[in-house]
Scaffold this motif. Structure first.
Motif, PDB file in Angstrom:
ATOM      1  N   ALA A 196       0.838  -1.210   0.000  1.00 36.96           N
ATOM      2  CA  ALA A 196       0.000   0.000   0.000  1.00 36.96           C
ATOM      3  C   ALA A 196       0.869   1.256   0.000  1.00 36.96           C
ATOM      4  CB  ALA A 196      -0.931  -0.002   1.210  1.00 36.96           C
ATOM      5  N   GLU A 197       1.914   1.260   0.828  1.00 31.00           N
ATOM      6  CA  GLU A 197       2.784   2.437   0.889  1.00 31.00           C
ATOM      7  C   GLU A 197       3.627   2.582  -0.377  1.00 31.00           C
ATOM      8  OE1 GLU A 197       2.433   4.814   2.859  1.00 31.00           O
ATOM      9  OE2 GLU A 197       1.128   3.831   4.310  1.00 31.00           O
ATOM     10  N   ALA A 198       4.029   1.472  -0.964  1.00 29.73           N
ATOM     11  CA  ALA A 198       4.781   1.531  -2.216  1.00 29.73           C
ATOM     12  C   ALA A 198       3.903   2.106  -3.321  1.00 29.73           C
ATOM     13  CB  ALA A 198       5.286   0.146  -2.601  1.00 29.73           C
ATOM     14  N   ARG A 199       2.658   1.658  -3.379  1.00 29.49           N
ATOM     15  CA  ARG A 199       1.726   2.179  -4.387  1.00 29.49           C
ATOM     16  C   ARG A 199       1.599   3.691  -4.235  1.00 29.49           C
ATOM     17  NH1 ARG A 199      -2.001  -1.043  -3.094  1.00 29.49           N
ATOM     18  NH2 ARG A 199      -1.419  -2.661  -4.552  1.00 29.49           N
ATOM     19  N   ALA A 200       1.412   4.165  -3.021  1.00 26.61           N
ATOM     20  CA  ALA A 200       1.275   5.605  -2.774  1.00 26.61           C
ATOM     21  C   ALA A 200       2.570   6.346  -3.112  1.00 26.61           C
ATOM     22  CB  ALA A 200       0.875   5.851  -1.322  1.00 26.61           C
ATOM     23  N   ALA A 201       3.706   5.802  -2.701  1.00 31.13           N
ATOM     24  CA  ALA A 201       4.996   6.457  -2.957  1.00 31.13           C
ATOM     25  C   ALA A 201       5.303   6.502  -4.451  1.00 31.13           C
ATOM     26  CB  ALA A 201       6.111   5.729  -2.214  1.00 31.13           C
ATOM     27  N   THR A 218       8.783   5.590  -9.898  1.00 30.81           N
ATOM     28  CA  THR A 218       9.359   4.289  -9.551  1.00 30.81           C
ATOM     29  C   THR A 218      10.703   4.399  -8.840  1.00 30.81           C
ATOM     30  OG1 THR A 218      10.369   4.087 -11.741  1.00 30.81           O
ATOM     31  CG2 THR A 218       8.183   3.095 -11.432  1.00 30.81           C
ATOM     32  N   ASP A 219      11.274   5.601  -8.793  1.00 27.75           N
ATOM     33  CA  ASP A 219      12.534   5.800  -8.073  1.00 27.75           C
ATOM     34  C   ASP A 219      12.311   6.225  -6.628  1.00 27.75           C
ATOM     35  OD1 ASP A 219      14.135   5.103 -10.216  1.00 27.75           O
ATOM     36  OD2 ASP A 219      14.188   7.147 -11.006  1.00 27.75           O
ATOM     37  N   ALA A 220      11.078   6.148  -6.135  1.00 25.71           N
ATOM     38  CA  ALA A 220      10.787   6.530  -4.751  1.00 25.71           C
ATOM     39  C   ALA A 220      11.702   5.760  -3.798  1.00 25.71           C
ATOM     40  CB  ALA A 220       9.323   6.242  -4.420  1.00 25.71           C
ATOM     41  N   SER A 221      12.037   6.388  -2.721  1.00 25.49           N
ATOM     42  CA  SER A 221      12.942   5.800  -1.736  1.00 25.49           C
ATOM     43  C   SER A 221      12.325   4.569  -1.070  1.00 25.49           C
ATOM     44  CB  SER A 221      13.276   6.843  -0.666  1.00 25.49           C
ATOM     45  OG  SER A 221      13.841   6.233   0.463  1.00 25.49           O
ATOM     46  N   LEU A 222      13.025   3.443  -1.153  1.00 26.18           N
ATOM     47  CA  LEU A 222      12.546   2.226  -0.492  1.00 26.18           C
ATOM     48  C   LEU A 222      12.580   2.377   1.021  1.00 26.18           C
ATOM     49  CD1 LEU A 222      14.105  -0.561  -2.755  1.00 26.18           C
ATOM     50  CD2 LEU A 222      11.836   0.499  -2.891  1.00 26.18           C
ATOM     51  N   GLU A 223      13.570   3.117   1.520  1.00 27.34           N
ATOM     52  CA  GLU A 223      13.660   3.370   2.960  1.00 27.34           C
ATOM     53  C   GLU A 223      12.438   4.146   3.439  1.00 27.34           C
ATOM     54  OE1 GLU A 223      16.182   3.876   0.775  1.00 27.34           O
ATOM     55  OE2 GLU A 223      17.545   2.287   1.432  1.00 27.34           O
ATOM     56  N   TYR A 279       2.838   4.985 -12.998  1.00 31.99           N
ATOM     57  CA  TYR A 279       3.882   5.573 -12.159  1.00 31.99           C
ATOM     58  C   TYR A 279       4.938   6.206 -13.064  1.00 31.99           C
ATOM     59  CZ  TYR A 279       1.962   2.036  -8.968  1.00 31.99           C
ATOM     60  OH  TYR A 279       1.134   1.248  -8.229  1.00 31.99           O
ATOM     61  N   ARG A 280       5.371   7.399 -12.718  1.00 30.00           N
ATOM     62  CA  ARG A 280       6.457   8.042 -13.463  1.00 30.00           C
ATOM     63  C   ARG A 280       7.684   7.136 -13.417  1.00 30.00           C
ATOM     64  NH1 ARG A 280       6.328  12.183 -10.722  1.00 30.00           N
ATOM     65  NH2 ARG A 280       8.146  11.834  -9.428  1.00 30.00           N
ATOM     66  N   GLY A 281       8.284   6.895 -14.555  1.00 27.40           N
ATOM     67  CA  GLY A 281       9.452   6.027 -14.648  1.00 27.40           C
ATOM     68  C   GLY A 281       9.116   4.589 -15.002  1.00 27.40           C
ATOM     69  N   LEU A 282       7.838   4.253 -15.019  1.00 23.65           N
ATOM     70  CA  LEU A 282       7.453   2.864 -15.275  1.00 23.65           C
ATOM     71  C   LEU A 282       7.716   2.443 -16.714  1.00 23.65           C
ATOM     72  CD1 LEU A 282       6.324   0.253 -14.203  1.00 23.65           C
ATOM     73  CD2 LEU A 282       4.018   1.136 -14.604  1.00 23.65           C
ATOM     74  N   THR A 283       7.525   3.347 -17.661  1.00 25.28           N
ATOM     75  CA  THR A 283       7.777   2.995 -19.060  1.00 25.28           C
ATOM     76  C   THR A 283       9.211   2.506 -19.239  1.00 25.28           C
ATOM     77  OG1 THR A 283       6.159   4.629 -19.789  1.00 25.28           O
ATOM     78  CG2 THR A 283       7.723   3.844 -21.429  1.00 25.28           C
ATOM     79  N   ALA A 284      10.157   3.249 -18.689  1.00 28.19           N
ATOM     80  CA  ALA A 284      11.569   2.846 -18.790  1.00 28.19           C
ATOM     81  C   ALA A 284      11.807   1.520 -18.072  1.00 28.19           C
ATOM     82  CB  ALA A 284      12.471   3.934 -18.221  1.00 28.19           C
TER      83      ALA A 284
END
Length: 192
Positions: free
Chosen positions: A23-28, A34-39, A105-110
């Motif tokens: 859920a938090e990954a989807r929001a981030a 897609t480069d959102a911080s995993l931390e 998500y921005r970056g998903l195409t790449a």
């Protein structure tokens, strides 16, 4: 005697952690691409980064968990559209859904394009099945005379990825896939 190699059921607390991480990954990913911080994703889910990596050892594994269902739905849709009376309309309908999915998500195409070149990626199998199903629609449209025969599947996918990328870059700027794709298809039409 029971097979000790059989996968064990996930504990309830581990399942909750996994669901919160997704859920938090989807929001981030929606907010930051897609480069959102995993931390940050782990912190927002209220778990340590080690817990995130236990569930999702790589960023691609996390994306795979979020996207597999969508990519599998695109594959299923392509197979269903294969029986559509208009090969051109079927290809356009599938391509619109592809662009919508890959711009979630921005970056998903790449990431999708990189995944198609990397058989070791967690998303590779889903992406490859999706590409194969889309390729079948392209070939059907070519055989029907709706699309130029000299367009290779890899070229078609690159063009569609370009439309996705452009839409991603211009989000909120009025550049829409449902406007760009008809322009693309006009260029793909067979000219006698």
């Amino acid at each position: 005697m029971a097979d000790s190699r059989a996968p064990r059921a996930m504990r309830a607390d581990a399942r909750r952690n996994r669901d919160r991480l997704l859920a938090e990954a989807r929001a981030a990913f929606l907010d930051h691409g897609t480069d959102a911080s995993l931390e940050d994703i782990a912190a927002r889910a209220g778990v340590g980064v080690g817990t995130l990596y236990r569930h999702f050892p790589t960023r691609e594994a996390l994306l795979e968990a979020l996207l597999r269902e969508r990519f599998d739905a695109l594959t299923t849709k392509a197979r269903r559209l294969a029986g559509h009376s208009s090969a051109r309309d079927a290809l356009i309908a599938w391509t619109l859904d592809f662009v919508e999915t890959t711009t979630t998500y921005r970056g998903l195409t790449a990431a999708v394009m990189a995944t198609l070149r990397d058989p070791a990626s967690a998303l590779h199998a889903s992406c490859e099945a999706m590409r194969g199903a889309g390729t079948a629609l392209l070939i059907r449209a070519q055989e029907a005379g709706d699309v130029r025969a000299d367009v290779a599947p890899v070229e078609f996918l690159a063009l569609v990825a370009g439309v996705s990328w452009a839409g991603e870059q211009m989000a909120g700027g009025g550049l829409r896939g449902d406007r760009l794709l008809p322009l693309l298809f006009e260029g793909l039409e067979r000219r006698d």
